[in-house]
Design a protein around this motif. Sequence first.
Motif, mmCIF file in Angstrom:
data_model
loop_
_atom_site.group_PDB
_atom_site.id
_atom_site.type_symbol
_atom_site.label_atom_id
_atom_site.label_comp_id
_atom_site.label_asym_id
_atom_site.label_seq_id
_atom_site.Cartn_x
_atom_site.Cartn_y
_atom_site.Cartn_z
ATOM 1 N N ASN A 40 -20.797 49.947 82.829
ATOM 2 C CA ASN A 40 -20.796 50.869 83.955
ATOM 3 C C ASN A 40 -22.197 51.435 84.175
ATOM 4 O O ASN A 40 -22.507 52.539 83.738
ATOM 5 C CB ASN A 40 -19.790 51.984 83.682
ATOM 6 N N ILE A 41 -23.057 50.685 84.895
ATOM 7 C CA ILE A 41 -24.390 51.240 85.142
ATOM 8 C C ILE A 41 -24.356 52.320 86.215
ATOM 9 O O ILE A 41 -25.359 52.955 86.492
ATOM 10 C CB ILE A 41 -25.427 50.164 85.523
ATOM 11 N N ALA A 42 -23.171 52.550 86.806
ATOM 12 C CA ALA A 42 -23.055 53.657 87.762
ATOM 13 C C ALA A 42 -22.799 54.980 87.046
ATOM 14 O O ALA A 42 -22.694 56.018 87.698
ATOM 15 C CB ALA A 42 -21.932 53.373 88.755
ATOM 16 N N HIS A 43 -22.701 54.957 85.711
ATOM 17 C CA HIS A 43 -22.421 56.189 84.957
ATOM 18 C C HIS A 43 -23.376 57.336 85.317
ATOM 19 O O HIS A 43 -22.922 58.445 85.610
ATOM 20 C CB HIS A 43 -22.470 55.884 83.454
ATOM 21 N N PRO A 44 -24.715 57.092 85.329
ATOM 22 C CA PRO A 44 -25.622 58.183 85.705
ATOM 23 C C PRO A 44 -25.391 58.692 87.122
ATOM 24 O O PRO A 44 -25.601 59.874 87.396
ATOM 25 C CB PRO A 44 -27.006 57.545 85.581
ATOM 26 N N ALA A 45 -24.922 57.816 88.015
ATOM 27 C CA ALA A 45 -24.629 58.277 89.377
ATOM 28 C C ALA A 45 -23.467 59.256 89.361
ATOM 29 O O ALA A 45 -23.459 60.243 90.111
ATOM 30 C CB ALA A 45 -24.322 57.075 90.274
ATOM 31 N N PHE A 46 -22.474 59.020 88.485
ATOM 32 C CA PHE A 46 -21.373 59.966 88.348
ATOM 33 C C PHE A 46 -21.875 61.297 87.780
ATOM 34 O O PHE A 46 -21.371 62.359 88.142
ATOM 35 C CB PHE A 46 -20.276 59.390 87.453
ATOM 36 N N ILE A 47 -22.870 61.208 86.876
ATOM 37 C CA ILE A 47 -23.451 62.446 86.338
ATOM 38 C C ILE A 47 -24.069 63.260 87.476
ATOM 39 O O ILE A 47 -23.871 64.476 87.576
ATOM 40 C CB ILE A 47 -24.516 62.120 85.268
ATOM 41 N N MET A 48 -24.802 62.577 88.355
ATOM 42 C CA MET A 48 -25.413 63.291 89.476
ATOM 43 C C MET A 48 -24.336 63.876 90.383
ATOM 44 O O MET A 48 -24.471 65.001 90.884
ATOM 45 C CB MET A 48 -26.312 62.359 90.299
ATOM 46 N N ALA A 49 -23.258 63.105 90.601
ATOM 47 C CA ALA A 49 -22.151 63.620 91.414
ATOM 48 C C ALA A 49 -21.619 64.912 90.793
ATOM 49 O O ALA A 49 -21.359 65.899 91.497
ATOM 50 C CB ALA A 49 -21.048 62.570 91.518
ATOM 51 N N GLY A 50 -21.481 64.920 89.451
ATOM 52 C CA GLY A 50 -21.035 66.128 88.758
ATOM 53 C C GLY A 50 -21.987 67.288 88.981
ATOM 54 O O GLY A 50 -21.565 68.423 89.238
ATOM 55 N N GLY A 51 -23.290 67.000 88.905
ATOM 56 C CA GLY A 51 -24.292 68.032 89.145
ATOM 57 C C GLY A 51 -24.146 68.649 90.523
ATOM 58 O O GLY A 51 -24.233 69.877 90.688
ATOM 59 N N PHE A 52 -23.888 67.799 91.521
ATOM 60 C CA PHE A 52 -23.773 68.332 92.882
ATOM 61 C C PHE A 52 -22.440 69.046 93.109
ATOM 62 O O PHE A 52 -22.374 69.956 93.938
ATOM 63 C CB PHE A 52 -24.005 67.216 93.909
ATOM 64 N N ILE A 53 -21.403 68.645 92.366
ATOM 65 C CA ILE A 53 -20.148 69.408 92.424
ATOM 66 C C ILE A 53 -20.408 70.830 91.922
ATOM 67 O O ILE A 53 -20.021 71.820 92.547
ATOM 68 C CB ILE A 53 -19.050 68.718 91.586
ATOM 69 N N ALA A 54 -21.124 70.918 90.777
ATOM 70 C CA ALA A 54 -21.459 72.229 90.219
ATOM 71 C C ALA A 54 -22.289 73.032 91.222
ATOM 72 O O ALA A 54 -22.045 74.226 91.440
ATOM 73 C CB ALA A 54 -22.220 72.055 88.910
ATOM 74 N N TYR A 55 -23.250 72.377 91.849
ATOM 75 C CA TYR A 55 -24.103 73.046 92.829
ATOM 76 C C TYR A 55 -23.285 73.575 93.995
ATOM 77 O O TYR A 55 -23.442 74.723 94.429
ATOM 78 C CB TYR A 55 -25.188 72.085 93.322
#
Lengths: 291, 330
Positions: A40-55
């Motif tokens: 899953n090389i999209a894993h870091p993209a999910f991390i960024m999605a999480g960051g923007f959810i928090a934002y």
Amino acid sequence: MIFSLDLFCNAVVAGVLLGGFYCAVAVGITIAFGMLDIVNIAHPAFIMAGGFIAYYFNSNFGVDPVLACAIATVPAYLVGRLLYRFYHHAFEKRGEESLQGLAFFFGLMFIIEVGLVLTFGVDFRFVEAAYIGPTISIGFISIPWRLLVPLVVGLGVVGGIIVFLSRTFIGKAILAVSQDPLALRLVGGNPVKVKEIAFGLAIATAILSGALLIVIQPIEPSLGRDFIGRVFAIAVLGGMTSLPGTILASMILGVAESLTTTFFGPSWSPAVAFGLLLVTLAVRPAGILGR
Amino acid sequence: MKPSSPRSLGAQARHKTVRALAAFAICAVGGTAVMFALDQAGTDYAFLAAYTILQFVALATAWNILGGYAGYVNFGVAGFFAVGVYTSVIIYKTLQWPLLFTIPLAAVVAGLLGLGMGYLTLRLRGVFFSIATLAFSVVLNTLVVNWSFVGGSRGVYVIHPASMAFFGSYARYLMVVMLILAVGSVLIARMIENSRIGNGLAALKDDEMAAECAGVPSLRLKLFATTVSGALLGAVGAPFPYFITYVDPTSAFSLTIAVNAIAMPLIGGTATWTGPVIGALLLGTLQQVATVTISSALSLLIVGVLLVVFITVAPNGIVGFIRDWREKQK
């Protein structure tokens, strides 16, 4: 380059704190890539999605970023399960996961990143919370709260997953599927179902670590790319399937990056993870705690 | 592609030569026609747009030699491309060679890097190779950012002459160079595909273990493919500084290049040389239009969505889709 003892000690402490955050980031890859064999090389993209959810929840409703993402892990878990189901039907069943599956996650990473750019723009975003700012000072060593909170949450997440895998029935089934899916099928288990749960868990950890990331530093959508190298370096260095190995490897990477940033400047730090990865692959592909 | 009826070897060889000559003639006529059509547009922009599309044809074809024929996904396209770009920048700042001599040098440097990286990682599973190529690209990026001679993160200006003798404007000259590179890449890919090397690569793509047991020297073939693919990617990068005239790490290691070089062959079809060409022409043109009319972020989103849709619905790309459809018609 100025070398002094307190600078060195501070860099090591900061590195260990950073390592605690990295193990939350990498634990999902250890599960997905190491145990389930899903690249899953999209894993870091999910991390960024999480960051923007928090934002989003922090700037609009004043919710604590970590709390917001802790709640968001539930839908994230379901999204992960759906995603695995789709991946299984589209690629694993056909036996085409190596080339096409890799390209699928590559495309997915891209869609998430551009989607975030179109929604939130390319500016750096940050959150507000009581623990962002103050530091604890012990002698000449200073410990910023913004790094301490991710360390505690990160170690808590990995510890929780270790307990979950070793104590619960489902957890043991996940370990079984990582060792031998065929044998699991022979004793009456359904590897697809087990992998689905495990992948959901991996995506949930990605979303949660996004909150930790935005606590540590302001983020923008393309930042995720820097984490591709880090998560895979940690997974490979830690021995792919070993969670204690993941923690150890995260600490090593954290300290190595922190020392590099302190003594050579931050522009060199992206190369640390990848350099570590290349050396590990060339010298000991099984990792430090690998079988 | 393979002739279905058995034929004598001599006839087959003659058939191949005729086909190669025909392909060459089509390229020459097509190239001239394109030049003529672009001249009618009356602005340099037409040549620059054509350059971009041809660059993608060359990149997609080069990537496909390793990724499509052998099944090893190279995520480091931008890295190899940037090696070509910065070789060209270094030559520009020191020896001031003409572009035509810089291109082979860039190919040699990038090819050697590919060979070295292949030695490090090709013994492992394909996935590790893919991740290592990504690593390679980021390490190179960091090196360039910290290397002030080639401009560091600030970038560097490359000034080209306003016009070239015989070619007219410099944009026109650059497009001809890229046309030759694109056609050259396609011819090399086609040659590999129809040779014993191509058969060996196809065998190890299907089942590496079985191929090894049958006597296919898999490591040597993979190293060959990595070197050729890397060299071509580097060669395509060499004219790039003269094309944009201002090179910084962001443009040299651009994600657009990495994504397109992978998406285009996968959308077109990876098994034959026609796939990457079709994919690059279609997607390249689509992106040129979308970038001008809508926005560049959205045009990238289109590529991502198309990539995911195609590998899910038509895993053998446009070429495979058409082939299946024609077989059904029979």
